[in-house]
Enzyme design. Sequence first.
Site, PDB file in Angstrom:
ATOM      1  N   GLY A  20      45.075  42.011  34.205  1.00 21.98           N
ATOM      2  CA  GLY A  20      43.909  41.209  34.576  1.00 21.98           C
ATOM      3  C   GLY A  20      42.651  42.061  34.610  1.00 21.98           C
ATOM      4  O   GLY A  20      42.704  43.288  34.505  1.00 21.98           O
ATOM      5  N   ASP A  63      57.276  41.803  35.967  1.00 27.22           N
ATOM      6  CA  ASP A  63      56.985  40.409  36.275  1.00 27.22           C
ATOM      7  C   ASP A  63      57.162  40.204  37.777  1.00 27.22           C
ATOM      8  O   ASP A  63      58.188  40.605  38.334  1.00 27.22           O
ATOM      9  CB  ASP A  63      57.976  39.527  35.490  1.00 27.22           C
ATOM     10  CG  ASP A  63      57.653  38.056  35.609  1.00 27.22           C
ATOM     11  OD1 ASP A  63      57.266  37.613  36.706  1.00 27.22           O
ATOM     12  OD2 ASP A  63      57.813  37.334  34.602  1.00 27.22           O
ATOM     13  N   LYS A 165      46.013  31.085  48.181  1.00 21.32           N
ATOM     14  CA  LYS A 165      45.656  32.412  48.687  1.00 21.32           C
ATOM     15  C   LYS A 165      46.011  32.553  50.173  1.00 21.32           C
ATOM     16  O   LYS A 165      46.450  33.616  50.615  1.00 21.32           O
ATOM     17  CB  LYS A 165      44.165  32.696  48.466  1.00 21.32           C
ATOM     18  CG  LYS A 165      43.759  32.767  46.998  1.00 21.32           C
ATOM     19  CD  LYS A 165      44.529  33.847  46.259  1.00 21.32           C
ATOM     20  CE  LYS A 165      44.221  33.870  44.774  1.00 21.32           C
ATOM     21  NZ  LYS A 165      45.069  34.816  44.041  1.00 21.32           N
ATOM     22  N   LEU A 190      34.074  35.597  44.923  1.00 23.35           N
ATOM     23  CA  LEU A 190      34.230  35.261  43.504  1.00 23.35           C
ATOM     24  C   LEU A 190      33.764  36.451  42.663  1.00 23.35           C
ATOM     25  O   LEU A 190      32.661  36.970  42.855  1.00 23.35           O
ATOM     26  CB  LEU A 190      33.393  34.029  43.178  1.00 23.35           C
ATOM     27  CG  LEU A 190      33.416  33.532  41.729  1.00 23.35           C
ATOM     28  CD1 LEU A 190      34.816  33.072  41.322  1.00 23.35           C
ATOM     29  CD2 LEU A 190      32.415  32.399  41.548  1.00 23.35           C
ATOM     30  N   SER A 197      33.486  30.708  34.370  1.00 22.42           N
ATOM     31  CA  SER A 197      33.105  29.339  34.002  1.00 22.42           C
ATOM     32  C   SER A 197      33.258  28.407  35.203  1.00 22.42           C
ATOM     33  O   SER A 197      33.866  28.749  36.213  1.00 22.42           O
ATOM     34  CB  SER A 197      33.963  28.820  32.847  1.00 22.42           C
ATOM     35  OG  SER A 197      35.224  28.389  33.327  1.00 22.42           O
TER      36      SER A 197
END
Length: 301
Positions: A20, A63, A165, A190, A197
């Site tokens: 990520g 994973d 979360k 954020l 988006s």
Amino acid sequence: MEPASLNPTPKTVCVMDASGRLGSSLVERLLQKGYTVHAAVQTHGKLQSLSCDNKNLKIFRSDPFDYQSIIDALKGCSGFFYSFEPPQDQPNYDEFMSDVEVRAAHNVLEACAQTDTIEKVVFTSSATAVIWRDDRKSTSSDFDERNWSDVNFCRKFKLWHALSKTVAEKTAWALAMDRGVNMVSINAGLVMSPDLSITHPFLKGAAEMYEDGVFVMADLKFLVDAHICVFEDVSTYGRYLCFNHVINRHEDAVKLAQMLTPSSAVPPTPSSEDSRIFLQRISNKKLNKLMVDFERGTDVD
């Protein structure tokens, strides 16, 4: 000279999910600081930005739903940085994502408990696990790390990101305390990014966050530094709200809206009401105290 509370010796740490934006940036910064990094990724192809020939970088196909693969990635590590990336076949948050995220959190904390070299876990959570509850407008004090979002409120208003979360972080804390794992959490605003988006699940309830004075954002570099700071400082404990921008003025909200929907029409001319500034009602003082010394130290890196 580094403050005495900071750990001066780079060690071996694991970052998951390293594919990520936060994870890959963390890997890069940790390598720059001399750490040996076990980058736990779900797909090898996503670490293209990093040089795989770096002798301090080891990539693991790992994973969060495969317990043994986590154990393998953690072997020999003293630290673990964990952030959840939704499965590729379920990229959007819905009412079932909380079960997925809880299962992943349970697996990784259990694996840490079984790895005797782990000294500290840094668990990435979200500001959405702090700010949502029925009495949020009537409370007189600022929101901080002591606050938790109300899971029933989140379900009622379909705030699936906040629900996921909150329950995942609570699961991690319960397991960490039960198993004696030294854990701290980063409750991030954020994350600013070029590809952000309007569909980002954090933004559900954005208008209410804005008016409540709790709409917070974090630059990626600041967020990465915060993770490393709370790992290196031996005095850290509990939760840390992490943000360096508050969206509480009309011009900030307009700029953000233009960034999220660049193809939309030019915004209307501001009215007198648009000059209002909503009082900031969320505090990150706990983290900022730590970051002062940390940032002084990084200036000479």
